[in-house]
Motif scaffolding. Structure first.
Motif, PDB file in Angstrom:
ATOM      1  N   ARG A   4     -25.356 -44.230   2.610  1.00 33.78           N
ATOM      2  CA  ARG A   4     -26.342 -44.301   1.587  1.00 33.78           C
ATOM      3  C   ARG A   4     -27.668 -44.119   2.726  1.00 33.78           C
ATOM      4  O   ARG A   4     -28.446 -43.296   2.436  1.00 33.78           O
ATOM      5  CB  ARG A   4     -26.565 -45.712   1.059  1.00 33.78           C
ATOM      6  CG  ARG A   4     -25.743 -45.875  -0.234  1.00 33.78           C
ATOM      7  CD  ARG A   4     -25.922 -46.619  -1.058  1.00 33.78           C
ATOM      8  NE  ARG A   4     -25.054 -46.895  -1.864  1.00 33.78           N
ATOM      9  CZ  ARG A   4     -24.888 -48.000  -2.886  1.00 33.78           C
ATOM     10  NH1 ARG A   4     -25.811 -49.135  -2.799  1.00 33.78           N
ATOM     11  NH2 ARG A   4     -24.049 -48.037  -3.891  1.00 33.78           N
ATOM     12  N   ILE A   5     -27.717 -44.981   3.909  1.00 32.65           N
ATOM     13  CA  ILE A   5     -28.882 -44.592   4.874  1.00 32.65           C
ATOM     14  C   ILE A   5     -28.870 -43.165   5.383  1.00 32.65           C
ATOM     15  O   ILE A   5     -29.954 -42.317   5.290  1.00 32.65           O
ATOM     16  CB  ILE A   5     -28.962 -45.551   5.926  1.00 32.65           C
ATOM     17  CG1 ILE A   5     -28.949 -46.818   5.413  1.00 32.65           C
ATOM     18  CG2 ILE A   5     -29.788 -45.343   7.123  1.00 32.65           C
ATOM     19  CD1 ILE A   5     -28.914 -48.054   6.486  1.00 32.65           C
ATOM     20  N   LEU A   6     -27.813 -42.579   5.623  1.00 30.72           N
ATOM     21  CA  LEU A   6     -27.666 -41.056   6.092  1.00 30.72           C
ATOM     22  C   LEU A   6     -28.053 -40.283   5.207  1.00 30.72           C
ATOM     23  O   LEU A   6     -28.888 -39.278   5.477  1.00 30.72           O
ATOM     24  CB  LEU A   6     -26.253 -40.892   6.811  1.00 30.72           C
ATOM     25  CG  LEU A   6     -26.060 -41.559   8.058  1.00 30.72           C
ATOM     26  CD1 LEU A   6     -24.615 -41.144   8.479  1.00 30.72           C
ATOM     27  CD2 LEU A   6     -27.184 -41.145   9.237  1.00 30.72           C
ATOM     28  N   THR A   7     -27.579 -40.400   3.851  1.00 33.01           N
ATOM     29  CA  THR A   7     -27.962 -39.532   2.682  1.00 33.01           C
ATOM     30  C   THR A   7     -29.334 -39.854   2.306  1.00 33.01           C
ATOM     31  O   THR A   7     -30.098 -38.538   2.399  1.00 33.01           O
ATOM     32  CB  THR A   7     -26.950 -39.992   1.487  1.00 33.01           C
ATOM     33  OG1 THR A   7     -25.717 -39.906   2.036  1.00 33.01           O
ATOM     34  CG2 THR A   7     -27.465 -39.127   0.242  1.00 33.01           C
ATOM     35  N   GLY A   8     -29.850 -40.807   2.398  1.00 35.39           N
ATOM     36  CA  GLY A   8     -31.402 -40.865   2.294  1.00 35.39           C
ATOM     37  C   GLY A   8     -32.202 -40.213   3.558  1.00 35.39           C
ATOM     38  O   GLY A   8     -33.289 -39.598   2.841  1.00 35.39           O
ATOM     39  N   VAL A   9     -31.750 -40.296   4.659  1.00 30.83           N
ATOM     40  CA  VAL A   9     -32.518 -39.700   5.879  1.00 30.83           C
ATOM     41  C   VAL A   9     -32.492 -38.255   5.581  1.00 30.83           C
ATOM     42  O   VAL A   9     -33.535 -37.389   6.010  1.00 30.83           O
ATOM     43  CB  VAL A   9     -32.217 -39.996   7.018  1.00 30.83           C
ATOM     44  CG1 VAL A   9     -32.554 -39.229   8.221  1.00 30.83           C
ATOM     45  CG2 VAL A   9     -32.497 -41.703   7.360  1.00 30.83           C
ATOM     46  N   ALA A  10     -31.175 -37.620   5.344  1.00 30.89           N
ATOM     47  CA  ALA A  10     -31.013 -36.219   4.994  1.00 30.89           C
ATOM     48  C   ALA A  10     -31.874 -35.724   3.994  1.00 30.89           C
ATOM     49  O   ALA A  10     -32.565 -34.640   4.012  1.00 30.89           O
ATOM     50  CB  ALA A  10     -29.591 -35.894   4.829  1.00 30.89           C
ATOM     51  N   ALA A  11     -31.931 -36.373   2.776  1.00 30.87           N
ATOM     52  CA  ALA A  11     -32.696 -36.048   1.509  1.00 30.87           C
ATOM     53  C   ALA A  11     -34.328 -36.190   1.988  1.00 30.87           C
ATOM     54  O   ALA A  11     -35.091 -35.330   1.454  1.00 30.87           O
ATOM     55  CB  ALA A  11     -32.677 -36.952   0.360  1.00 30.87           C
ATOM     56  N   LEU A  12     -34.879 -37.048   2.767  1.00 31.00           N
ATOM     57  CA  LEU A  12     -35.909 -37.011   3.291  1.00 31.00           C
ATOM     58  C   LEU A  12     -36.550 -35.787   4.190  1.00 31.00           C
ATOM     59  O   LEU A  12     -37.471 -35.132   4.108  1.00 31.00           O
ATOM     60  CB  LEU A  12     -36.174 -38.451   4.280  1.00 31.00           C
ATOM     61  CG  LEU A  12     -37.942 -38.732   4.384  1.00 31.00           C
ATOM     62  CD1 LEU A  12     -38.977 -38.730   3.157  1.00 31.00           C
ATOM     63  CD2 LEU A  12     -37.702 -39.998   5.195  1.00 31.00           C
ATOM     64  N   LEU A  13     -35.520 -35.474   5.081  1.00 29.73           N
ATOM     65  CA  LEU A  13     -35.866 -34.573   5.988  1.00 29.73           C
ATOM     66  C   LEU A  13     -35.835 -33.048   5.299  1.00 29.73           C
ATOM     67  O   LEU A  13     -36.762 -32.305   5.516  1.00 29.73           O
ATOM     68  CB  LEU A  13     -34.599 -34.249   6.879  1.00 29.73           C
ATOM     69  CG  LEU A  13     -34.651 -35.240   8.124  1.00 29.73           C
ATOM     70  CD1 LEU A  13     -33.576 -35.166   9.017  1.00 29.73           C
ATOM     71  CD2 LEU A  13     -36.080 -35.238   8.814  1.00 29.73           C
ATOM     72  N   CYS A  14     -34.762 -33.176   4.190  1.00 31.79           N
ATOM     73  CA  CYS A  14     -34.968 -31.831   3.448  1.00 31.79           C
ATOM     74  C   CYS A  14     -36.462 -31.621   2.538  1.00 31.79           C
ATOM     75  O   CYS A  14     -36.909 -30.664   2.531  1.00 31.79           O
ATOM     76  CB  CYS A  14     -33.791 -31.850   2.463  1.00 31.79           C
ATOM     77  SG  CYS A  14     -32.194 -31.231   3.137  1.00 31.79           S
ATOM     78  N   ALA A  15     -36.982 -32.885   2.125  1.00 33.87           N
ATOM     79  CA  ALA A  15     -37.959 -32.861   1.315  1.00 33.87           C
ATOM     80  C   ALA A  15     -39.361 -32.564   2.224  1.00 33.87           C
ATOM     81  O   ALA A  15     -40.100 -31.653   1.767  1.00 33.87           O
ATOM     82  CB  ALA A  15     -38.255 -34.103   0.746  1.00 33.87           C
ATOM     83  N   VAL A  16     -39.275 -33.060   3.441  1.00 37.22           N
ATOM     84  CA  VAL A  16     -40.432 -32.774   4.137  1.00 37.22           C
ATOM     85  C   VAL A  16     -40.303 -31.277   4.677  1.00 37.22           C
ATOM     86  O   VAL A  16     -41.584 -30.504   4.527  1.00 37.22           O
ATOM     87  CB  VAL A  16     -40.248 -33.728   5.676  1.00 37.22           C
ATOM     88  CG1 VAL A  16     -41.162 -33.135   6.534  1.00 37.22           C
ATOM     89  CG2 VAL A  16     -40.604 -34.984   5.148  1.00 37.22           C
ATOM     90  N   THR A  17     -39.009 -30.681   5.010  1.00 36.12           N
ATOM     91  CA  THR A  17     -39.056 -29.354   5.154  1.00 36.12           C
ATOM     92  C   THR A  17     -39.553 -28.309   4.284  1.00 36.12           C
ATOM     93  O   THR A  17     -40.121 -27.314   4.455  1.00 36.12           O
ATOM     94  CB  THR A  17     -37.503 -28.950   5.707  1.00 36.12           C
ATOM     95  OG1 THR A  17     -36.998 -29.896   6.728  1.00 36.12           O
ATOM     96  CG2 THR A  17     -37.415 -27.519   6.008  1.00 36.12           C
ATOM     97  N   LEU A  18     -39.060 -28.746   2.916  1.00 33.73           N
ATOM     98  CA  LEU A  18     -39.448 -27.737   1.831  1.00 33.73           C
ATOM     99  C   LEU A  18     -40.785 -27.976   1.625  1.00 33.73           C
ATOM    100  O   LEU A  18     -41.579 -27.032   1.061  1.00 33.73           O
ATOM    101  CB  LEU A  18     -38.673 -28.446   0.412  1.00 33.73           C
ATOM    102  CG  LEU A  18     -37.271 -28.000   0.492  1.00 33.73           C
ATOM    103  CD1 LEU A  18     -36.546 -28.714  -0.656  1.00 33.73           C
ATOM    104  CD2 LEU A  18     -37.125 -26.419   0.606  1.00 33.73           C
ATOM    105  N   LEU A  19     -41.524 -29.249   1.788  1.00 33.36           N
ATOM    106  CA  LEU A  19     -43.212 -29.321   1.519  1.00 33.36           C
ATOM    107  C   LEU A  19     -43.752 -28.583   2.498  1.00 33.36           C
ATOM    108  O   LEU A  19     -44.823 -28.161   2.146  1.00 33.36           O
ATOM    109  CB  LEU A  19     -43.367 -30.699   1.246  1.00 33.36           C
ATOM    110  CG  LEU A  19     -43.075 -31.587   0.176  1.00 33.36           C
ATOM    111  CD1 LEU A  19     -43.297 -32.867   0.184  1.00 33.36           C
ATOM    112  CD2 LEU A  19     -43.577 -31.087  -0.918  1.00 33.36           C
ATOM    113  N   THR A  20     -43.303 -28.585   3.939  1.00 30.44           N
ATOM    114  CA  THR A  20     -44.171 -27.799   4.958  1.00 30.44           C
ATOM    115  C   THR A  20     -44.072 -26.622   4.784  1.00 30.44           C
ATOM    116  O   THR A  20     -45.004 -25.659   5.385  1.00 30.44           O
ATOM    117  CB  THR A  20     -43.828 -28.652   6.139  1.00 30.44           C
ATOM    118  OG1 THR A  20     -42.504 -28.266   6.445  1.00 30.44           O
ATOM    119  CG2 THR A  20     -44.075 -30.100   6.349  1.00 30.44           C
TER     120      THR A  20
END
Length: 78
Positions: A4-20
């Motif tokens: 769950r932690i790894l999935t959350g971190v991966a989702a956060l990185l994807c969100a940051v990449t898409l926003l930037t």
């Protein structure tokens, strides 16, 4: 729990990449020329006028930019 932690971190990185990705082209836009309301340095345009008054050649400086005389009539050869 680890998954769950790894999935959350991966989702956060994807969100940051898409926003930037949407912000980067806006930051790379060219700087306006100054005709779009920005501040730009410009020089004052002036012109000398000459006349002969009672045999004496005189000159006077006119501001084309401001539309006013900058000097009085002065002799060319004092």
């Amino acid at each position: 729990m680890k998954k769950r932690i790894l999935t959350g971190v991966a989702a956060l990185l994807c969100a940051v990449t898409l926003l930037t990705a949407g912000v980067a082209p806006a930051l790379a836009s060219p700087v306006p020329d100054g005709d779009e309301g920005g501040i730009s340095a410009r020089y004052e345009e002036v012109r000398w006028y000459f006349r002969t008054n009672n045999g004496v050649e005189e000159m006077r400086l006119w501001s084309i930019t401001k539309g006013i005389w900058l000097t009085d009539w002065v002799p060319v050869n004092p």
